[in-house]
Motif scaffolding. Sequence first.
Motif, PDB file in Angstrom:
ATOM      1  N   TYR A  90       0.823  -1.216   0.000  1.00 56.26           N
ATOM      2  CA  TYR A  90       0.000   0.000   0.000  1.00 56.26           C
ATOM      3  C   TYR A  90       0.857   1.265   0.000  1.00 56.26           C
ATOM      4  N   VAL A  91       1.886   1.284   0.810  1.00 56.00           N
ATOM      5  CA  VAL A  91       2.751   2.471   0.872  1.00 56.00           C
ATOM      6  C   VAL A  91       3.412   2.709  -0.480  1.00 56.00           C
ATOM      7  N   THR A  92       3.926   1.652  -1.082  1.00 57.81           N
ATOM      8  CA  THR A  92       4.577   1.782  -2.386  1.00 57.81           C
ATOM      9  C   THR A  92       3.579   2.229  -3.450  1.00 57.81           C
ATOM     10  N   ALA A  93       2.381   1.673  -3.434  1.00 60.66           N
ATOM     11  CA  ALA A  93       1.368   2.035  -4.425  1.00 60.66           C
ATOM     12  C   ALA A  93       0.952   3.504  -4.286  1.00 60.66           C
ATOM     13  N   VAL A  94       0.758   3.946  -3.057  1.00 60.04           N
ATOM     14  CA  VAL A  94       0.377   5.348  -2.839  1.00 60.04           C
ATOM     15  C   VAL A  94       1.511   6.279  -3.260  1.00 60.04           C
ATOM     16  N   MET A  95       2.729   5.917  -2.884  1.00 60.63           N
ATOM     17  CA  MET A  95       3.869   6.763  -3.271  1.00 60.63           C
ATOM     18  C   MET A  95       4.036   6.812  -4.789  1.00 60.63           C
ATOM     19  N   LEU A  96       3.740   5.707  -5.467  1.00 58.61           N
ATOM     20  CA  LEU A  96       3.824   5.711  -6.924  1.00 58.61           C
ATOM     21  C   LEU A  96       2.770   6.631  -7.535  1.00 58.61           C
ATOM     22  N   LEU A  97       1.588   6.662  -6.948  1.00 62.41           N
ATOM     23  CA  LEU A  97       0.563   7.589  -7.436  1.00 62.41           C
ATOM     24  C   LEU A  97       0.958   9.038  -7.191  1.00 62.41           C
ATOM     25  N   VAL A  98       1.542   9.299  -6.021  1.00 62.13           N
ATOM     26  CA  VAL A  98       2.024  10.653  -5.727  1.00 62.13           C
ATOM     27  C   VAL A  98       3.134  11.024  -6.704  1.00 62.13           C
ATOM     28  N   LEU A  99       4.039  10.092  -6.951  1.00 65.75           N
ATOM     29  CA  LEU A  99       5.125  10.355  -7.900  1.00 65.75           C
ATOM     30  C   LEU A  99       4.578  10.615  -9.303  1.00 65.75           C
ATOM     31  N   SER A 100       3.594   9.847  -9.719  1.00 65.53           N
ATOM     32  CA  SER A 100       2.996  10.055 -11.048  1.00 65.53           C
ATOM     33  C   SER A 100       2.371  11.445 -11.144  1.00 65.53           C
ATOM     34  N   THR A 101       1.702  11.866 -10.085  1.00 62.25           N
ATOM     35  CA  THR A 101       1.114  13.207 -10.058  1.00 62.25           C
ATOM     36  C   THR A 101       2.196  14.275 -10.135  1.00 62.25           C
ATOM     37  N   CYS A 102       3.265  14.074  -9.382  1.00 61.14           N
ATOM     38  CA  CYS A 102       4.381  15.035  -9.414  1.00 61.14           C
ATOM     39  C   CYS A 102       4.988  15.117 -10.803  1.00 61.14           C
ATOM     40  N   MET A 103       5.101  13.965 -11.469  1.00 64.69           N
ATOM     41  CA  MET A 103       5.682  13.958 -12.814  1.00 64.69           C
ATOM     42  C   MET A 103       4.799  14.731 -13.803  1.00 64.69           C
ATOM     43  N   VAL A 104       3.494  14.603 -13.641  1.00 66.79           N
ATOM     44  CA  VAL A 104       2.588  15.360 -14.514  1.00 66.79           C
ATOM     45  C   VAL A 104       2.809  16.858 -14.309  1.00 66.79           C
ATOM     46  N   PHE A 105       2.919  17.280 -13.055  1.00 66.85           N
ATOM     47  CA  PHE A 105       3.141  18.704 -12.789  1.00 66.85           C
ATOM     48  C   PHE A 105       4.520  19.149 -13.266  1.00 66.85           C
ATOM     49  N   LYS A 106       5.529  18.304 -13.082  1.00 65.44           N
ATOM     50  CA  LYS A 106       6.883  18.685 -13.481  1.00 65.44           C
ATOM     51  C   LYS A 106       6.996  18.824 -15.000  1.00 65.44           C
ATOM     52  N   TYR A 107       6.531  17.816 -15.726  1.00 63.21           N
ATOM     53  CA  TYR A 107       6.707  17.829 -17.174  1.00 63.21           C
ATOM     54  C   TYR A 107       5.548  18.483 -17.926  1.00 63.21           C
ATOM     55  N   GLY A 108       4.375  18.507 -17.326  1.00 67.58           N
ATOM     56  CA  GLY A 108       3.228  19.108 -17.999  1.00 67.58           C
ATOM     57  C   GLY A 108       3.102  20.599 -17.761  1.00 67.58           C
ATOM     58  N   PHE A 112      -2.335  -2.323  -5.833  1.00 67.60           N
ATOM     59  CA  PHE A 112      -3.550  -2.482  -5.030  1.00 67.60           C
ATOM     60  C   PHE A 112      -4.252  -3.798  -5.362  1.00 67.60           C
ATOM     61  N   PHE A 113      -4.343  -4.116  -6.646  1.00 65.08           N
ATOM     62  CA  PHE A 113      -5.022  -5.337  -7.076  1.00 65.08           C
ATOM     63  C   PHE A 113      -4.190  -6.580  -6.769  1.00 65.08           C
ATOM     64  N   VAL A 114      -2.891  -6.478  -6.972  1.00 70.89           N
ATOM     65  CA  VAL A 114      -2.022  -7.618  -6.693  1.00 70.89           C
ATOM     66  C   VAL A 114      -2.009  -7.910  -5.196  1.00 70.89           C
ATOM     67  N   GLU A 115      -1.999  -6.870  -4.372  1.00 73.14           N
ATOM     68  CA  GLU A 115      -2.020  -7.068  -2.917  1.00 73.14           C
ATOM     69  C   GLU A 115      -3.278  -7.815  -2.499  1.00 73.14           C
ATOM     70  N   ARG A 116      -4.401  -7.455  -3.074  1.00 74.04           N
ATOM     71  CA  ARG A 116      -5.676  -8.120  -2.741  1.00 74.04           C
ATOM     72  C   ARG A 116      -5.627  -9.595  -3.142  1.00 74.04           C
ATOM     73  N   THR A 117      -5.075  -9.886  -4.298  1.00 74.75           N
ATOM     74  CA  THR A 117      -4.953 -11.267  -4.770  1.00 74.75           C
ATOM     75  C   THR A 117      -4.012 -12.072  -3.877  1.00 74.75           C
ATOM     76  N   VAL A 118      -2.875 -11.465  -3.532  1.00 81.76           N
ATOM     77  CA  VAL A 118      -1.903 -12.141  -2.671  1.00 81.76           C
ATOM     78  C   VAL A 118      -2.512 -12.429  -1.305  1.00 81.76           C
TER      79      VAL A 118
END
Length: 128
Positions: free
Chosen positions: A14-32, A86-92
């Motif tokens: 969960y922590v990694t997934a949330v941080m990846l979403l935050v990073l993706s958002t940051c990348m949109v702001f940085k490059y967009g 998120f989906f893989v964690e639920r399956t695991v």
Amino acid sequence: MKPSVLTRYRVMAYVTAVMLLVLSTCMVFKYGFQVGEDITFVVSQTHGVLYIVYLIFAFDLGQKARWSFGKLLWVLLSGTIPFVAFFVERTVRAEIEPLLERDDDHDLPEGPGALDGEAGASAKVGSA
């Protein structure tokens, strides 16, 4: 397998997934929008360190659950694709929880008074 192995994997997933979403958002702001370069750097470094911890915990869980190489690779890579972790964690979790319950059933002592530590005492009394 101890339940803590699954718990620490789940927390890091969960922590990694949330941080990846935050990073993706940051990348949109940085490059967009050309803003937030400093925060993007901090978030990317933080995600990188947390992803390494996730890899360690996922690998440990995979070894104890005796996953195939392909399944282990999929779980390890799921921390790099937004929303997938998120989906893989639920399956695991759905796969591992029955194994934990089965292990708990095998760990219970047997016999009368076994749960309160009197199994040995009752066996000695009965044999005298």
